[in-house]
Design a protein around this motif. Structure first.
Motif, short mmCIF file in Angstrom:
data_model
loop_
_atom_site.label_atom_id
_atom_site.label_comp_id
_atom_site.label_asym_id
_atom_site.label_seq_id
_atom_site.Cartn_x
_atom_site.Cartn_y
_atom_site.Cartn_z
N PHE A 11 0.84 -1.20 0.00
CA PHE A 11 0.00 0.00 0.00
C PHE A 11 0.87 1.26 0.00
O PHE A 11 0.59 2.24 -0.71
CB PHE A 11 -0.92 0.00 1.23
CG PHE A 11 -1.59 1.33 1.47
CD1 PHE A 11 -2.68 1.73 0.69
CD2 PHE A 11 -1.14 2.19 2.46
CE1 PHE A 11 -3.29 2.97 0.90
CE2 PHE A 11 -1.74 3.41 2.68
CZ PHE A 11 -2.82 3.80 1.89
N GLU A 42 -8.07 -3.77 1.42
CA GLU A 42 -9.35 -3.07 1.47
C GLU A 42 -10.43 -3.94 2.10
O GLU A 42 -11.26 -3.45 2.87
CB GLU A 42 -9.76 -2.63 0.05
CG GLU A 42 -8.89 -1.52 -0.51
CD GLU A 42 -9.26 -1.14 -1.93
OE1 GLU A 42 -9.04 0.03 -2.32
OE2 GLU A 42 -9.75 -2.03 -2.68
N LEU A 49 -9.54 2.19 -0.62
CA LEU A 49 -8.34 2.99 -0.39
C LEU A 49 -7.93 3.79 -1.62
O LEU A 49 -7.28 4.83 -1.50
CB LEU A 49 -7.18 2.08 0.04
CG LEU A 49 -7.40 1.31 1.35
CD1 LEU A 49 -6.26 0.33 1.58
CD2 LEU A 49 -7.53 2.27 2.53
N LEU A 59 -5.91 8.42 -3.94
CA LEU A 59 -6.32 7.92 -2.64
C LEU A 59 -7.69 8.45 -2.26
O LEU A 59 -8.01 9.62 -2.53
CB LEU A 59 -5.30 8.34 -1.58
CG LEU A 59 -3.95 7.62 -1.61
CD1 LEU A 59 -2.93 8.41 -0.80
CD2 LEU A 59 -4.07 6.21 -1.08
N GLU A 62 -10.12 7.85 3.18
CA GLU A 62 -9.63 6.81 4.09
C GLU A 62 -8.20 6.41 3.74
O GLU A 62 -7.37 6.16 4.62
CB GLU A 62 -10.55 5.58 4.02
CG GLU A 62 -11.95 5.80 4.55
CD GLU A 62 -12.87 6.47 3.53
OE1 GLU A 62 -14.01 6.79 3.91
OE2 GLU A 62 -12.44 6.66 2.36
N GLY A 63 -7.93 6.35 2.41
CA GLY A 63 -6.58 6.02 1.97
C GLY A 63 -5.56 7.07 2.38
O GLY A 63 -4.45 6.74 2.80
#
Length: 301
Positions: A11, A42, A49, A59, A62-63
């Motif tokens: 990530f 995810e 994300l 993004l 939340e990401g």
């Protein structure tokens, strides 16, 4: 929640580059594996994300929040790993170097030979690029640093260190012996075919500017894809060519080509080391960089 660190590492690189393919290159994996890992992460977190945007990804909120935490954690772990390596010596490691072809032949290959004698267990990966591609690979973090020939458009975000200079000369095959006796002008050689690198290269821009400074237009009859291709084309009498003097030395000595004396002085060019100082180098890369800088700074001293 027990989520694998590897998920967060994948990530981190995907979020860093906003591109799954670049993340895969950095991790020496495949793009499908990156996509699959992100989907698993995810699923475990219960949220999206990334979302696709044109040809890339962005993004989600939340990401972004996750990345702010993961970035700090991953980079601290990387820093800790490098610190440990400092104490274990240069017995392992990999150096990724970007290089333009001229810089590769004139400077980097001899330096790598010396480096490998001292540190035989260090792996070296060379990305042979056009100058701007090499610089961009530094910006994107795909290489530790790059060694390129000037001219080079280097952004202010990157640091450049001049290492040494080199001189181009005008060369021709044996069919052009009639113009080796006395210096000729750029205007004189405009009547002969010229071999040059393509318009998308910095070398072309260099000679286009050189010609314009003397009121002339650069019009090569043959365009080579790489510097290496110029010499055999000249040997086969396809035309004259501008070529680094050091790289032409063997062919000049053997008589396969001749040096064409030019009235105008061709400006010297630099070999530059380009790096992103916002990213720390691993021990092996830092050692190779220091070898390059120390060797050629001592020559200048």
């Amino acid at each position: 929640m027990d989520i694998s660190y590897e998920y967060y590492r994948v990530f981190y690189y995907a979020a860093k580059y906003r591109n799954f393919t670049l993340a895969a290159e950095s991790l020496h994996g495949s793009q499908p594996n990156i996509s699959r890992t992100i989907k698993l992460l995810e699923h475990d977190l219960g949220c999206r994300l990334f979302i696709r945007a044109g040809r890339g990804i962005v993004l989600t909120p939340e990401g972004e929040r996750l990345y702010s935490h993961v970035k700090s954690a991953v980079e601290q772990l990387q820093s800790a790993e490098e610190e440990i390596k400092m104490f274990t010596g240069l017995h392992k490691g990999t150096v990724n170097v970007g290089a333009s072809e001229t810089a590769l032949h004139l400077l980097l290959l001899p330096a790598l030979a010396r480096f490998k004698k001292i540190y035989p267990e260090i792996r070296i990966r060379i990305r042979n690029h056009l100058t701007m591609q090499a610089i961009d690979s530094v910006r994107q973090g795909l290489v530790d640093f790059a060694v390129v020939a000037s001219p080079a458009d280097i952004p202010d975000t990157l640091k450049k260190t001049p290492l040494t200079q080199f001189q181009d000369i005008l060369i021709g095959g044996n069919a052009f012996q009639e113009i080796v006796q006395t210096p000729v002008s750029l205007n004189d050689i405009s009547h002969y075919p010229l071999v040059c690198l393509g318009e998308n290269t910095m070398s072309y821009r260099f000679y286009d500017s050189f010609y314009r400074e003397h009121g002339l237009c650069l019009k090569p009859e043959f365009e080579a894809a790489t510097t290496d291709q110029i010499l055999p084309m000249v040997k086969n009498n396809l035309g004259l060519g501008f070529f680094p003097e050091k790289m032409a030395k063997e062919a000049l000595t053997s008589g396969e080509i001749c040096r064409i004396p030019l009235q105008e002085s061709i400006p010297c060019r630099d070999i530059l080391l380009v790096e992103n100082t916002e990213r720390s180098l691993n021990v092996a890369a830092g050692t190779l960089k220091d070898l390059l800088i120390d060797a050629f700074l001592s020559i200048r001293a």
